[in-house]
Design an enzyme around this catalytic site. Sequence first.
Site, PDB file in Angstrom:
ATOM      1  CB  VAL A 115       5.624  -4.458  -2.535  1.00  0.00           C
ATOM      2  CG1 VAL A 115       6.748  -4.388  -1.507  1.00  0.00           C
ATOM      3  CG2 VAL A 115       5.540  -3.140  -3.312  1.00  0.00           C
ATOM      4  CG  HIS A 123      -1.849  -1.043   1.400  1.00  0.00           C
ATOM      5  ND1 HIS A 123      -1.714  -2.038   2.338  1.00  0.00           N
ATOM      6  CD2 HIS A 123      -2.998  -1.309   0.734  1.00  0.00           C
ATOM      7  CE1 HIS A 123      -2.730  -2.871   2.248  1.00  0.00           C
ATOM      8  NE2 HIS A 123      -3.531  -2.459   1.289  1.00  0.00           N
TER       9      HIS A 123
END
Length: 279
Positions: A174, A35
Amino acid sequence: MKVFSNIPDIRRQRWAEPLVTWGFVPTMGFLHEGHLSLVRRARQENDRVGVSIFVNPTQFNEPGDLAAYPRDTNRDLSLLKEEGVDLVWTPDPEIVYPPDYETFVEIEKVARPLEGAARPGFFRGVATVVAKLFNVFQPQRTYFGQKDAQQAVVIKRMVKDLNFNIEVVVCPTVREADGLAMSSRNANLSPPARQQATCLYRALLAAKDLFEQGERDAEELRAKMVAVIESADMARLDYVSVAHPSALEELTVIEDRALLSLAVFFDTVRLIDNMVVES
Ligand code: PAF
């Protein structure tokens, strides 16, 4: 950083400086580096950054899954403050869905396979809440992760079809040091399941390896992914897919590009991951 629950407060803040550009990151909270990478990209590309934290009930088809979704708003807010976020919306469910609520957004073809088939109603819930979030924030740009590849395709479809004047920016997945894609759901894995959960990434790498050796038969890549998942005894495969990256139809023969994706359960925790291969 301003934090509001009510829509008029968000709108007032959003339009306080009408000429600045806004980047918007929708989230369901329990924030991780994935995020924050979206927030940082939004920070680089816009004058102001808005974030929503809302665990959207309409995208959960299992009440248990909704109840188990991890939450920690205070921690989320301090992370967002450190990132220099300007505005955060943390609405209560009744603000987003009042008791008389009855409008939903339904995307057709690209929402049907994969996650759409495995989780009926999921994309109807996602598209509906994202359309509402876009209407409240009215950003110039919005940021989504490649980790939820089909979600990004569905949102791009909706933005085009409903003429939202918003650029959808898709940012790379990620990963943890061992390759596990970051996800709020990882927090619910038991320690042994967490160790085995790297099988998703390993399955994708093994299929990518086959592709790079020249294999173009999609079924061979699927079989490779299945074999890697089956070698993890706590993993229960939901699906593996080798599909066209934007149409999301399953491929027989890979021409030049394919989206490899999979969903795997560890007990009740369902993880997804994907990778695009291209020649
Ligand atoms: O990806 C998510 O976290 C959610 O699906 C989203 C986009 C915030 C909508 O609830």
